[in-house]
Design a protein around this motif. Structure first.
Motif, PDB file in Angstrom:
ATOM      1  N   THR A 282       0.830  -1.206   0.000  1.00 46.70           N
ATOM      2  CA  THR A 282       0.000   0.000   0.000  1.00 46.70           C
ATOM      3  C   THR A 282       0.864   1.256   0.000  1.00 46.70           C
ATOM      4  N   GLU A 283       1.886   1.267   0.859  1.00 44.19           N
ATOM      5  CA  GLU A 283       2.773   2.426   0.934  1.00 44.19           C
ATOM      6  C   GLU A 283       3.522   2.626  -0.391  1.00 44.19           C
ATOM      7  N   LEU A 284       3.931   1.529  -1.009  1.00 45.21           N
ATOM      8  CA  LEU A 284       4.629   1.618  -2.291  1.00 45.21           C
ATOM      9  C   LEU A 284       3.736   2.257  -3.353  1.00 45.21           C
ATOM     10  N   LYS A 285       2.459   1.872  -3.367  1.00 44.59           N
ATOM     11  CA  LYS A 285       1.521   2.445  -4.330  1.00 44.59           C
ATOM     12  C   LYS A 285       1.339   3.946  -4.109  1.00 44.59           C
ATOM     13  N   ARG A 286       1.328   4.360  -2.851  1.00 42.77           N
ATOM     14  CA  ARG A 286       1.068   5.762  -2.511  1.00 42.77           C
ATOM     15  C   ARG A 286       2.269   6.670  -2.747  1.00 42.77           C
ATOM     16  N   ASN A 287       3.475   6.130  -2.523  1.00 37.89           N
ATOM     17  CA  ASN A 287       4.638   7.013  -2.470  1.00 37.89           C
ATOM     18  C   ASN A 287       5.874   6.385  -3.110  1.00 37.89           C
ATOM     19  N   PHE A 288       5.741   5.891  -4.320  1.00 38.38           N
ATOM     20  CA  PHE A 288       6.855   5.219  -4.984  1.00 38.38           C
ATOM     21  C   PHE A 288       8.096   6.105  -5.056  1.00 38.38           C
ATOM     22  N   ALA A 289       7.939   7.328  -5.559  1.00 40.60           N
ATOM     23  CA  ALA A 289       9.090   8.229  -5.734  1.00 40.60           C
ATOM     24  C   ALA A 289       9.772   8.521  -4.407  1.00 40.60           C
ATOM     25  N   GLY A 290       8.989   8.755  -3.364  1.00 42.54           N
ATOM     26  CA  GLY A 290       9.570   9.040  -2.045  1.00 42.54           C
ATOM     27  C   GLY A 290      10.331   7.854  -1.487  1.00 42.54           C
ATOM     28  N   ILE A 291       9.794   6.672  -1.689  1.00 45.51           N
ATOM     29  CA  ILE A 291      10.454   5.457  -1.203  1.00 45.51           C
ATOM     30  C   ILE A 291      11.774   5.247  -1.932  1.00 45.51           C
ATOM     31  N   MET A 292      11.770   5.433  -3.245  1.00 43.41           N
ATOM     32  CA  MET A 292      13.007   5.275  -4.008  1.00 43.41           C
ATOM     33  C   MET A 292      14.047   6.298  -3.573  1.00 43.41           C
ATOM     34  N   ARG A 293      13.620   7.502  -3.299  1.00 37.81           N
ATOM     35  CA  ARG A 293      14.530   8.544  -2.825  1.00 37.81           C
ATOM     36  C   ARG A 293      15.105   8.155  -1.463  1.00 37.81           C
ATOM     37  N   GLU A 294      14.249   7.684  -0.572  1.00 41.08           N
ATOM     38  CA  GLU A 294      14.686   7.279   0.774  1.00 41.08           C
ATOM     39  C   GLU A 294      15.654   6.092   0.703  1.00 41.08           C
ATOM     40  N   ALA A 295      15.418   5.178  -0.202  1.00 35.85           N
ATOM     41  CA  ALA A 295      16.259   3.984  -0.324  1.00 35.85           C
ATOM     42  C   ALA A 295      17.657   4.346  -0.835  1.00 35.85           C
ATOM     43  N   ALA A 296      17.778   5.449  -1.544  1.00 36.18           N
ATOM     44  CA  ALA A 296      19.067   5.958  -2.016  1.00 36.18           C
ATOM     45  C   ALA A 296      19.897   4.898  -2.732  1.00 36.18           C
ATOM     46  N   GLY A 297      19.247   4.163  -3.639  1.00 40.19           N
ATOM     47  CA  GLY A 297      19.972   3.183  -4.433  1.00 40.19           C
ATOM     48  C   GLY A 297      20.122   1.819  -3.804  1.00 40.19           C
ATOM     49  N   HIS A 298      19.540   1.617  -2.640  1.00 40.32           N
ATOM     50  CA  HIS A 298      19.608   0.322  -1.961  1.00 40.32           C
ATOM     51  C   HIS A 298      18.325  -0.472  -2.212  1.00 40.32           C
ATOM     52  N   PRO A 299      18.381  -1.786  -2.036  1.00 38.73           N
ATOM     53  CA  PRO A 299      17.178  -2.600  -2.221  1.00 38.73           C
ATOM     54  C   PRO A 299      16.081  -2.243  -1.212  1.00 38.73           C
ATOM     55  N   VAL A 300      14.848  -2.445  -1.636  1.00 44.16           N
ATOM     56  CA  VAL A 300      13.683  -2.222  -0.777  1.00 44.16           C
ATOM     57  C   VAL A 300      12.884  -3.522  -0.754  1.00 44.16           C
ATOM     58  N   VAL A 301      12.543  -3.994   0.421  1.00 44.59           N
ATOM     59  CA  VAL A 301      11.693  -5.174   0.509  1.00 44.59           C
ATOM     60  C   VAL A 301      10.241  -4.695   0.548  1.00 44.59           C
TER      61      VAL A 301
END
Length: 81
Positions: A13-32
């Protein structure tokens, strides 16, 4: 308990809502990606995925070399090719 192989974890659900923010927060690292608090998928940057695929190909090639190393050799003269 499920093994989680990433420092950043988000729900579907969070991924659907905020994909760009999550990718920015991950800073090039994997996200589960969690579904009902269990790992469902991993999201990795494209460059990292490409490196992983190349590494797997190299491992497969190395296995083939080791298998063929046990086979008899054939002498070849370059002038005959």
């Amino acid at each position: 308990m499920d093994l989680v192989l990433a420092d950043v974890a988000v729900s579907v659900t969070e991924l659907k809502r905020n994909f760009a923010g999550i990718m920015r927060e991950a800073a090039g690292h994997p996200v589960v990606i969690l579904n009902h608090n269990r790992p469902e998928a991993y999201l990795v940057p494209a460059a990292q995925y490409e490196r992983m695929m190349k590494l797997l190909e190299d491992i497969e090639d190395a296995k083939l070399v080791l298998e063929r190393r046990q086979q008899p050799t054939v002498k070849v003269d370059l002038d005959e090719l």
